[in-house]
Design a protein around this motif. Sequence first.
Motif, PDB file in Angstrom:
ATOM      1  N   CYS A 110      13.912  23.793 -38.693  1.00 46.34           N
ATOM      2  CA  CYS A 110      12.745  22.916 -38.770  1.00 46.34           C
ATOM      3  C   CYS A 110      12.642  21.951 -37.590  1.00 46.34           C
ATOM      4  O   CYS A 110      11.964  20.923 -37.681  1.00 46.34           O
ATOM      5  CB  CYS A 110      12.725  22.135 -40.087  1.00 46.34           C
ATOM      6  SG  CYS A 110      12.636  23.199 -41.539  1.00 46.34           S
ATOM      7  N   CYS A 155      16.502  21.687 -44.359  1.00 47.90           N
ATOM      8  CA  CYS A 155      15.502  20.813 -43.759  1.00 47.90           C
ATOM      9  C   CYS A 155      15.316  19.566 -44.629  1.00 47.90           C
ATOM     10  O   CYS A 155      15.885  19.464 -45.720  1.00 47.90           O
ATOM     11  CB  CYS A 155      14.173  21.556 -43.614  1.00 47.90           C
ATOM     12  SG  CYS A 155      14.284  23.003 -42.528  1.00 47.90           S
ATOM     13  N   LEU A 214       7.381  20.459 -42.254  1.00 48.05           N
ATOM     14  CA  LEU A 214       8.693  21.061 -42.236  1.00 48.05           C
ATOM     15  C   LEU A 214       9.379  21.011 -43.593  1.00 48.05           C
ATOM     16  O   LEU A 214      10.231  21.836 -43.892  1.00 48.05           O
ATOM     17  CB  LEU A 214       9.560  20.368 -41.190  1.00 48.05           C
ATOM     18  CG  LEU A 214       9.056  20.628 -39.760  1.00 48.05           C
ATOM     19  CD1 LEU A 214       9.930  19.897 -38.768  1.00 48.05           C
ATOM     20  CD2 LEU A 214       9.064  22.117 -39.472  1.00 48.05           C
TER      21      LEU A 214
END
Length: 378
Positions: free
Chosen positions: A217, A168, A20
């Motif tokens: 994410c 993220c 991610l």
Amino acid sequence: MSTSRWVRRPGTWFTVTLALVLAGVLITTLDRGHARSAPPPADATPPPSSTTATPVAPAPEWMRPLRPGEKPPQFVLFSFDGAGSHEHWGRYLSLAKSVNAHFSGFLSGIYLLTDQQRPRYTGPGHKPGAASIGFGGSAGEVATRVQDLNAAVAAGHQVGTHYNGHFCAGAEPSVGRWTAQGWTEEIGQFSHFVDDARDHLGLHLSAKDVTGGRTPCLEGNWAAAFPAMLAAGYTFDSSQPSDGVKWPTRLDGIWEFWMPYVKVPALHKKVIMMDYNLWYQLGHNKNDAGQYTQATLDTYRGAYRAAFDGNRAPLVIGNHFNDWAGGAFSRAAEGFMGEVCTKPETVCATYAEVTKWMSLQDPAVLDKYRSMPPAQAG
């Protein structure tokens, strides 16, 4: 930077490789392109607000309590993060109409801002105008996006939130580190962008129509995020992973529609059934588009069959409006939508529709299905 996240399973811990952090970097480039995938129309003047009430469609036959001994429909929830690409909106709207399907688009709120308007957004802990994805492009591109969203709403599809800046892990402070106040600020700005587009760009949607979505994410400190979601009137989230296909669970007042962690036949291991995660685990190669499409279709089919023959839990198909690997994953989603939504006892629906359906059921009946093991592909 770590490219893994931990997921709790009974009696053990195991790593779900999401990549991610890389996703946050990659999506910065890719989603910017998606937000600008369409040229501006010849007339970039925003469409006027509608003054005619939209006719209310009759409830589908399945929107009722289950009859004695009747199994739940096999719900399939197609959902798309970002929801900015004009090309993808057109393709999925046309396909869904042909197979009587509804789906959900999780809109990134800053796609309703032109590039020149980017200082209007300030992510929690970030400078004004900062984001890990692109903004909405030109005024013409934003106007086109509003028209796409209006077409989706008119056709019975759901527009949810993918929040705004897509921060993220690695783009700190990321969504996983936000406090409840940070989430309140992020949701408040999303709501403001939606209502401003309603008031000035003719968007046929208001913030109160948005009842949930998916976090960037799949990250978040849920103890901080859920109170802010609940305060905003949200009723569902679809971000947290589950081992197998599992019935939605009410957590702190929010329905969690789990992202299933399922077996991928081509890999002989489990992966979260999200297009980016599949791409990363399958090798992240741009030259194997056909292989990726087939591997993804096989994964979808296996998960569907496991749920249909097992606990009948709603199957979440998580995607983006993307062209990764030459569009391999978009083709897989389109192919699966085309085949699964016409199957008997199967309903391709939105989160709002499934939530409403659950509210009509005898809780004891749903508890019976919830008590069954999560569906696992063989």
